[in-house]
Design a protein around this motif. Structure first.
Motif, mmCIF file in Angstrom:
data_model
loop_
_atom_site.group_PDB
_atom_site.id
_atom_site.type_symbol
_atom_site.label_atom_id
_atom_site.label_comp_id
_atom_site.label_asym_id
_atom_site.label_seq_id
_atom_site.Cartn_x
_atom_site.Cartn_y
_atom_site.Cartn_z
ATOM 1 N N PHE A 174 0.828 -1.206 0.000
ATOM 2 C CA PHE A 174 0.000 0.000 0.000
ATOM 3 C C PHE A 174 0.863 1.258 0.000
ATOM 4 O O PHE A 174 0.636 2.184 -0.780
ATOM 5 N N ASP A 175 1.881 1.270 0.864
ATOM 6 C CA ASP A 175 2.750 2.443 0.942
ATOM 7 C C ASP A 175 3.460 2.691 -0.382
ATOM 8 O O ASP A 175 3.562 3.830 -0.838
ATOM 9 N N SER A 176 3.964 1.603 -0.989
ATOM 10 C CA SER A 176 4.702 1.837 -2.233
ATOM 11 C C SER A 176 3.757 2.262 -3.351
ATOM 12 O O SER A 176 4.136 3.043 -4.219
ATOM 13 N N VAL A 177 2.500 1.779 -3.316
ATOM 14 C CA VAL A 177 1.530 2.238 -4.321
ATOM 15 C C VAL A 177 1.254 3.724 -4.138
ATOM 16 O O VAL A 177 1.250 4.496 -5.099
ATOM 17 N N VAL A 188 4.638 -6.573 -9.918
ATOM 18 C CA VAL A 188 3.258 -6.081 -9.968
ATOM 19 C C VAL A 188 2.654 -6.159 -8.570
ATOM 20 O O VAL A 188 3.074 -6.973 -7.742
ATOM 21 N N ASP A 189 1.667 -5.296 -8.314
ATOM 22 C CA ASP A 189 0.992 -5.291 -7.020
ATOM 23 C C ASP A 189 -0.208 -6.224 -7.028
ATOM 24 O O ASP A 189 -0.571 -6.799 -6.005
ATOM 25 N N VAL A 190 -0.857 -6.301 -8.185
ATOM 26 C CA VAL A 190 -2.024 -7.161 -8.342
ATOM 27 C C VAL A 190 -1.839 -7.957 -9.620
ATOM 28 O O VAL A 190 -1.346 -7.427 -10.614
ATOM 29 N N LEU A 191 -2.228 -9.231 -9.570
ATOM 30 C CA LEU A 191 -2.225 -10.034 -10.791
ATOM 31 C C LEU A 191 -3.669 -10.249 -11.185
ATOM 32 O O LEU A 191 -4.420 -10.904 -10.462
ATOM 33 N N SER A 192 -4.082 -9.657 -12.287
ATOM 34 C CA SER A 192 -5.457 -9.818 -12.741
ATOM 35 C C SER A 192 -5.386 -10.334 -14.168
ATOM 36 O O SER A 192 -5.486 -9.595 -15.128
ATOM 37 N N ARG A 193 -5.161 -11.631 -14.268
ATOM 38 C CA ARG A 193 -4.817 -12.185 -15.569
ATOM 39 C C ARG A 193 -5.504 -13.518 -15.751
ATOM 40 O O ARG A 193 -4.882 -14.547 -15.765
ATOM 41 N N ASN A 194 -6.812 -13.517 -15.834
ATOM 42 C CA ASN A 194 -7.639 -14.716 -16.018
ATOM 43 C C ASN A 194 -6.955 -15.972 -15.469
ATOM 44 O O ASN A 194 -6.668 -16.911 -16.198
ATOM 45 N N THR A 195 -6.684 -15.948 -14.186
ATOM 46 C CA THR A 195 -5.951 -17.040 -13.551
ATOM 47 C C THR A 195 -6.892 -17.921 -12.744
ATOM 48 O O THR A 195 -7.639 -17.425 -11.897
ATOM 49 N N THR A 235 0.691 5.006 -8.450
ATOM 50 C CA THR A 235 0.027 4.125 -9.409
ATOM 51 C C THR A 235 -0.005 2.709 -8.858
ATOM 52 O O THR A 235 0.845 2.330 -8.057
ATOM 53 N N VAL A 236 -1.001 1.949 -9.332
ATOM 54 C CA VAL A 236 -1.059 0.517 -9.036
ATOM 55 C C VAL A 236 -0.436 -0.210 -10.211
ATOM 56 O O VAL A 236 -0.767 0.073 -11.366
ATOM 57 N N ARG A 237 0.483 -1.119 -9.922
ATOM 58 C CA ARG A 237 1.062 -1.919 -11.010
ATOM 59 C C ARG A 237 0.292 -3.220 -11.109
ATOM 60 O O ARG A 237 0.193 -3.962 -10.141
ATOM 61 N N VAL A 245 -5.824 4.959 -5.133
ATOM 62 C CA VAL A 245 -5.098 6.176 -5.506
ATOM 63 C C VAL A 245 -6.071 7.318 -5.810
ATOM 64 O O VAL A 245 -5.722 8.488 -5.674
ATOM 65 N N GLY A 246 -7.279 6.956 -6.245
ATOM 66 C CA GLY A 246 -8.267 7.988 -6.509
ATOM 67 C C GLY A 246 -8.577 8.197 -7.976
ATOM 68 O O GLY A 246 -9.490 8.924 -8.326
ATOM 69 N N ASP A 247 -7.815 7.564 -8.862
ATOM 70 C CA ASP A 247 -8.013 7.794 -10.286
ATOM 71 C C ASP A 247 -7.824 6.473 -11.025
ATOM 72 O O ASP A 247 -6.787 5.815 -10.892
ATOM 73 N N SER A 248 -8.854 6.101 -11.808
ATOM 74 C CA SER A 248 -8.802 4.806 -12.487
ATOM 75 C C SER A 248 -7.737 4.768 -13.582
ATOM 76 O O SER A 248 -7.437 3.705 -14.123
ATOM 77 N N ASP A 249 -7.162 5.906 -13.933
ATOM 78 C CA ASP A 249 -6.096 5.907 -14.935
ATOM 79 C C ASP A 249 -4.712 5.715 -14.328
ATOM 80 O O ASP A 249 -3.728 5.583 -15.049
ATOM 81 N N LYS A 250 -4.662 5.700 -13.001
ATOM 82 C CA LYS A 250 -3.357 5.577 -12.344
ATOM 83 C C LYS A 250 -2.961 4.108 -12.216
ATOM 84 O O LYS A 250 -2.718 3.618 -11.111
#
Lengths: 342, 366
Positions: free
Chosen positions: A28-31, A98-105, A36-38, A73-78
């Motif tokens: 969370f801190d690094s985001v 990456v912070d989140v893996l969202s890859r049809n797993t 941005t969220v990676r 972060v407050g912005d869906s483009d971040k």
């Protein structure tokens, strides 16, 4: 010689300069520090994560990442999207790329327990099925003994296929392809009688790719369960909770009838306690997650609720045209069931 | 008075079957039953493939901006797909409004490559020009200076990425491989064994293994939170791989030189490096031009393997383009398009190497 060595060194230095070094520590801190969220996504899968003509990422998995960014972060483009191959995905998450893996797993025990990751929920219920030409005269997968089956290699699809035929005591001849498009055109060219992949894929293939959709049919059997969902690194419970509850909030928003259009109205006027808690008008849900009260409001306002995301990317408003099926709300006979936000 | 028979005969023209079109055909295509058979088979294959191919590529092809549905009805290729997606194919997911930057970068790079090919510019300052060019290229793509928006390397893609990997690979691997080749022929046991170890170890594994190691294993060995850029990792893997192959190619050139060249240099009192620089390497490299270019051609095409570690090179960008469900049945057009791009670059390299062999051919003509 001297010059070339300098040259090599300078080139490497330029790269490192451009690359920088990822921040250590709490996700969370690094985001927040990065702003941005990676997010790790598929390199190209229609409906889930795909680059459009202008190179922008769209899709159901992509929209989840944007919702997390909006909430945190407050912005869906971040969001920084990192396209990942199937082999790469878990390493990228473990090593902090990456912070989140969202890859049809697909959520499986092995992955959840031994890969150093946590699944944050399920954003798409899928399952493997078969498609055959209608004139083959087959009504059930049990009649496929000895069939030639087109399948993409290196996927669980291939393994499930072998498992199913072995369990049914039937034989089959796999016709394997490396690429999805190649396997498809082989099927439509008649190189094999059966095509197998996830049922969502089959439905899309039937409506989008088939020269004439009525010439093909999808057999009723579902031979595997494929619950697809986002995951996060182990050992960071606060971030895990955020990833989990953003997804839940999107599903709950649909159940409560909150959409990106009516959300401001709902926030101002709704007396429903659940709606008020989700939108931060009452309670301290955001605070408990370490976020501000409007976390879910921003996610839903900017990206829409789960149903809107579904329709836009894979549902009726998209070229894939999938019906909701298992992914409908539990109140409509589906499996989408949000634990209470309270 | 009749003209006495001088014994000369008027020269008759050769028989009609020996000259002209017929003569040429007989001499080249139909001399003997075996060649006749081959000619007929080749002719059949050409007739049955070329016209359909031309039909598909050009005559029946769809060129206009139409719906994918219209394209699916057509018999021929659907170039609409390329027109629709060319920016995604060429630049990958690079931010749309900033794509002039990689475009300028590529043009600059190609210009510098173009004039580096001319021997008139082979001066020491060319190295500085190259260094400056690559720095400008990286700056253009990466941004963050002179008011350019920063663009992360994950977003770099398409042709600029392929060219970057190939050009940096070529430029850095070349001096490295010369050192390795000289090291392998050195009398110093430690240098020699290090070079042999490096070359044999790297040559013994496929490029894909190196890329996998760099992309999947290396991050796990790094301290938590520290990560090296994925593009840099792949670039280094490519340089390591190519330099080991190239070292052996250059070593072949070194071994082709007669011992007298070394002895002559020694008798002139030249030091080791003077000998290498003035006597040995110019000759050895000249001999090695064909295999060096061979290695470079292979390497240029091998850059497409980075698609496996999710760097959006030309190949992966094309795949992303036909991942779009509306256009995915036109993947052949996509592959043909990038095949043409790859072919252009490879053909240029191969032609240039032939030209170089001609102009550098000083006294070894056989």
């Amino acid at each position: 010689m001297r010059r070339t060595k300098w040259f090599a060194a300078a080139t490497v230095a330029a790269f490192v300069g451009a690359a920088g070094v990822a921040q250590a520590g709490d996700t969370f801190d690094s985001v927040m520090e990065r702003g941005t969220v990676r997010c790790g996504v598929n390199t190209g899968l229609a409906g889930f994560s795909i680059a459009d003509d202008q190179g922008n990422w769209t899709g159901l998995d992509v929209d989840y990442c944007r919702a997390v960014a909006a909430a945190v972060v407050g912005d869906s483009d971040k969001v920084e999207f990192v396209p990942l191959s199937a082999q790469q995905r878990f390493t990228a998450l473990q090593s902090g790329e990456v912070d989140v893996l969202s890859r049809n797993t697909t959520w499986t025990l092995t992955r959840d327990v031994s890969l150093g990751i946590h699944f944050a929920g399920i954003n798409f219920y899928d399952g493997q099925g078969f498609m055959v030409p209608a004139d083959l005269g087959v009504d059930s997968a049990k009649q496929l003994d000895g069939a030639e089956v087109c399948v993409q290699t290196g996927t669980t699809t291939e393994l499930n296929l072998a498992d199913y035929f072995r369990a049914q005591n039937m034989s089959f001849k796999p016709v394997v392809f490396e690429g999805f498009e190649e396997s498809l055109s082989a099927f439509f060219a008649g190189r094999c009688q059966v095509y197998t992949t996830d049922k969502s894929g089959l439905a899309a293939i039937k409506s989008v790719d088939a020269p004439n959709p009525d010439d093909y049919k999808i057999l009723p059997e579902t031979i595997s369960k494929e619950p697809l969902g986002p995951s996060v690194r182990r050992g960071d419970d606060a971030w895990f909770a955020i990833a989990k509850w953003v997804l839940i909030a999107l599903v709950q928003a649909e159940e409560s009838g909150i959409t990106s259009d009516n959300i401001d109205d709902m926030k101002a006027n709704s007396d429903n306690p659940m709606v008020k808690r989700v939108l931060g008008a009452s309670g301290d849900m955001g605070e408990k997650l370490g976020l501000d009260p409007e976390w879910a409001y921003r996610a839903i306002k900017q990206m829409g609720n789960y149903g809107e995301m579904y329709d836009r990317n894979v549902g009726m408003e998209s070229p894939l045209g999938l019906d909701r099926g298992l992914n409908a709300q539990w109140t409509d006979g589906g499996l989408m069931y949000a634990p209470p936000i309270r | 008075m009749s003209v006495p028979n001088s014994g000369e005969k008027t020269e008759l023209p050769p028989p009609k079957t020996q000259v002209g079109v017929i003569g040429w055909l007989r001499a080249n295509l139909f001399n003997g039953w075996f060649n006749t058979l081959l000619t007929l088979i080749a002719g059949y294959i050409l007739i049955s493939t070329v016209p359909p191919l031309i039909d598909w590529l050009f005559l029946d092809a769809v060129w206009g901006m139409v719906d994918p549905e219209v394209c699916k009805q057509a018999e021929g290729a659907c170039w609409t797909f390329i027109r629709e997606k060319y920016r995604l194919i060429l630049f990958g997911t690079y931010p749309f409004n900033e794509q002039w930057r990689p475009l300028v970068g590529v043009l600059l790079l190609l210009t510098v490559v173009g004039f580096s090919c001319n021997r008139r510019f082979w001066h020491p300052w060319l190295g500085a020009v190259w260094l400056a060019t690559l720095l400008i290229y990286l700056m253009l793509l990466g941004g963050g200076v002179l008011g350019l928006t920063p663009v992360r390397t994950e977003l770099w893609g398409g042709l600029p990425l392929t060219l970057l990997l190939a050009v940096v690979g070529i430029v850095v691997a070349f001096p490295l491989s010369i050192l390795l080749a000289l090291g392998r022929r050195s009398n110093m046991p430690i240098v020699k064994s290090i070079c042999i170890g490096y070359i044999e170890l790297v040559r013994g594994v496929p490029l894909i293994t190196l890329l996998f190691m760099a992309s999947f294993m290396l991050p796990l060995f790094m301290p938590t939170g520290v990560s090296i850029d994925a593009l840099l990792r792949a670039q280094v893997a490519i340089i390591i791989f190519v330099s080991s192959y190239l070292a052996e190619v250059i070593r072949g050139g070194l071994q082709a030189l007669p011992k007298g060249q070394y002895e002559g240099a020694e008798s002139l009192g030249l030091t080791y490096w003077q000998t290498q620089r003035k006597i040995i390497l110019p000759q050895a490299l000249k001999i090695s031009i064909p295999p060096i270019v061979n290695t470079y051609l292979g390497m240029f095409k091998d850059t497409s393997l980075v698609a496996i570690v999710s760097l959006t090179d030309l190949l992966l960008a094309t795949r992303q383009a036909f991942a779009d469900p509306e256009w995915r049945s036109f993947f052949v057009e996509g592959y043909v398009f990038i095949a043409i791009i790859y072919w252009c670059f490879c053909f240029f390299m191969s032609k240039y190497s032939q030209h170089l062999e001609r102009v550098l051919d000083t006294g070894h003509k056989r």
